[in-house]
Design a protein around this motif. Structure first.
Motif, short mmCIF file in Angstrom:
data_model
loop_
_atom_site.label_atom_id
_atom_site.label_comp_id
_atom_site.label_asym_id
_atom_site.label_seq_id
_atom_site.Cartn_x
_atom_site.Cartn_y
_atom_site.Cartn_z
N VAL A 3 0.94 -1.11 0.08
CA VAL A 3 -0.01 0.11 0.10
C VAL A 3 1.04 1.39 0.01
O VAL A 3 1.73 1.28 0.80
CB VAL A 3 -0.99 -0.08 1.12
N LYS A 4 0.63 2.18 -0.83
CA LYS A 4 1.34 3.20 -1.13
C LYS A 4 0.54 4.63 -0.65
O LYS A 4 -0.42 4.34 -0.69
CB LYS A 4 2.04 3.59 -2.47
N GLU A 5 1.20 5.71 -0.66
CA GLU A 5 0.60 6.85 -0.40
C GLU A 5 -0.74 7.40 -1.24
O GLU A 5 -0.50 7.05 -2.53
CB GLU A 5 1.58 8.06 -0.18
N LEU A 61 -11.82 0.68 0.37
CA LEU A 61 -13.50 0.86 0.40
C LEU A 61 -13.88 -0.40 1.04
O LEU A 61 -13.76 -1.63 0.45
CB LEU A 61 -13.63 1.00 -0.78
N ILE A 62 -14.71 -0.45 1.89
CA ILE A 62 -15.07 -1.69 2.85
C ILE A 62 -16.54 -1.75 2.27
O ILE A 62 -17.30 -1.00 2.32
CB ILE A 62 -15.06 -1.59 4.38
N PHE A 106 -4.67 -2.20 7.71
CA PHE A 106 -4.65 -0.93 6.93
C PHE A 106 -4.41 0.49 7.27
O PHE A 106 -4.08 1.42 6.73
CB PHE A 106 -5.91 -1.15 5.83
N GLU A 107 -5.03 0.65 8.46
CA GLU A 107 -4.84 1.71 9.32
C GLU A 107 -3.49 2.42 9.50
O GLU A 107 -3.41 3.53 9.57
CB GLU A 107 -5.67 1.85 10.78
N LYS A 108 -2.57 1.43 9.50
CA LYS A 108 -1.17 1.85 9.73
C LYS A 108 -0.67 2.50 8.51
O LYS A 108 0.50 3.12 8.62
CB LYS A 108 -0.41 0.80 10.21
N CYS A 158 -4.03 5.59 4.98
CA CYS A 158 -4.78 5.62 3.69
C CYS A 158 -6.33 5.97 4.13
O CYS A 158 -6.88 5.77 5.25
CB CYS A 158 -4.86 4.67 2.77
N ASP A 159 -7.23 6.63 3.30
CA ASP A 159 -8.49 6.78 3.62
C ASP A 159 -9.17 5.78 3.42
O ASP A 159 -9.16 4.70 2.58
CB ASP A 159 -8.92 7.86 2.45
N ILE A 160 -10.17 5.52 4.50
CA ILE A 160 -10.97 4.29 4.66
C ILE A 160 -12.61 4.89 4.47
O ILE A 160 -12.73 5.60 5.15
CB ILE A 160 -10.87 3.92 6.07
#
Length: 238
Positions: A162-164, A169-170, A186-188, A191-193
Motif C-alpha cells: 500500500v502506497k501513499e 473501501l469496505i 490498513f490503518e497503519k 490511507c483514507d477508509i
C-alpha cells in the motif's frame, strides 16, 4: 477479457511473485500493449523473455500476438462503451431504483467520493464472499477508466504493498470478525477508509443502506456501483 485474467493475478497472487509483477505492468500500460514488444516487457520487469512467454501461456494465450490482439479488442470495447453510455441515460433507464436509492444517498458526498477515487493511487476493495460479485463488478467498471483496483477477499491472506494516496473501501453487509483485523492492518498505512454498510454506526466516512434483506441490499448496491462508476468517469463534467 484480458483485464479479468490480469485481475486474478493482481487480486490473489503475492506482490513479490513475478507473475504479479508482469500482470501489474501489462495492466498499467495496457494502452500501449498492442504496440509493445516482448523484449520491452522483459526489460521493464527485469525478467527473461522466456518468463514473459511462460506468463502469456498461463494467461491462456497461444502466442504473444494473441495477447496483444486481446488487448486491442479490450481497448476498442472501452472506447465504444464510453461513447454509448452516459450519466443521463443511466439515470433515465434506472429511475425507479435511483428514486429508492435517493432516500439514502447524499449526492454531494457521492461526488466527493467519485473525485477521491478518480485521483487515488490505488483503490483496495474489501468484502466477504456475499459481496464478491459487487467487488468484481466495481473493479471491472474502474478498469475501463484505468484506475488501479485490488480486491481483498476475507479468505485470502497475502501481503499488500500500500502506497501513499491509496483508498480502502469496505463493503460491510453482515457481521465480519475478519474485517476488524484487516482494517487495523490498513490503518497503519494512513490511507483514507470509506465504507458502504447496512450498519447505522461506522468510524469512517460511509454510506448507510438500512436494508436487512441481503438480496434486496445487493441489488441496490449493484445500481449504486453503476452510479458512482459513471460519476467517477464524469468528474468535473457533471
Amino acid at each position: 477479457m484480458i483485464n479479468g485474467k490480469l485481475n486474478y493475478f493482481l487480486n490473489y497472487v503475492e506482490v513479490g511473485d513475478i507473475r504479479h509483477v508482469i500482470a501489474k505492468y501489462i495492466k498499467k500500460n495496457i494502452k500501449e500493449m498492442p504496440h509493445t514488444s516482448v523484449n520491452k516487457i522483459a526489460n521493464e520487469c527485469h525478467v527473461s523473455k522466456g518468463m514473459i512467454m511462460k506468463f502469456v501461456h498461463e494467461l491462456g494465450y497461444d502466442s504473444y500476438i494473441d495477447l496483444k490482439e486481446d488487448c486491442a479488442i479490450y481497448l476498442n470495447h472501452i472506447q465504444q462503451e464510453h461513447v454509448d453510455k452516459d450519466y443521463h441515460k443511466f439515470m433515465e433507464m434506472n429511475s425507479h431504483y435511483i428514486n429508492d436509492l435517493s432516500l439514502y444517498i447524499d449526492y454531494e458526498k457521492l461526488a466527493v467520493w467519485a473525485d477521491i477515487i478518480k485521483h487515488c493511487r490505488c483503490l483496495y476493495l474489501y468484502g466477504n464472499n456475499s459481496t464478491m460479485p459487487l467487488l468484481m463488478k466495481f473493479q471491472y467498471q474502474l478498469d475501463k477508466q484505468f484506475i488501479p483496483v485490488v480486491i481483498i477477499n476475507e479468505g485470502i491472506k497475502k501481503h499488500y504493498e500500500v502506497k501513499e494516496n491509496s483508498i480502502f473501501l469496505i463493503f460491510r453487509i453482515a457481521e465480519d470478525s475478519y474485517l476488524d483485523r484487516t482494517i487495523k492492518t490498513f490503518e497503519k498505512y494512513h490511507c483514507d477508509i470509506l465504507e458502504i454498510t447496512n450498519d447505522s454506526e461506522s468510524s469512517y466516512d460511509y454510506f448507510y443502506f438500512p436494508e436487512n434483506d441481503e438480496t434486496i441490499l445487493i441489488n441496490f448496491l449493484f445500481i449504486f456501483i453503476d452510479l458512482i462508476s459513471i460519476m467517477i468517469k464524469n468528474v468535473h463534467k457533471l
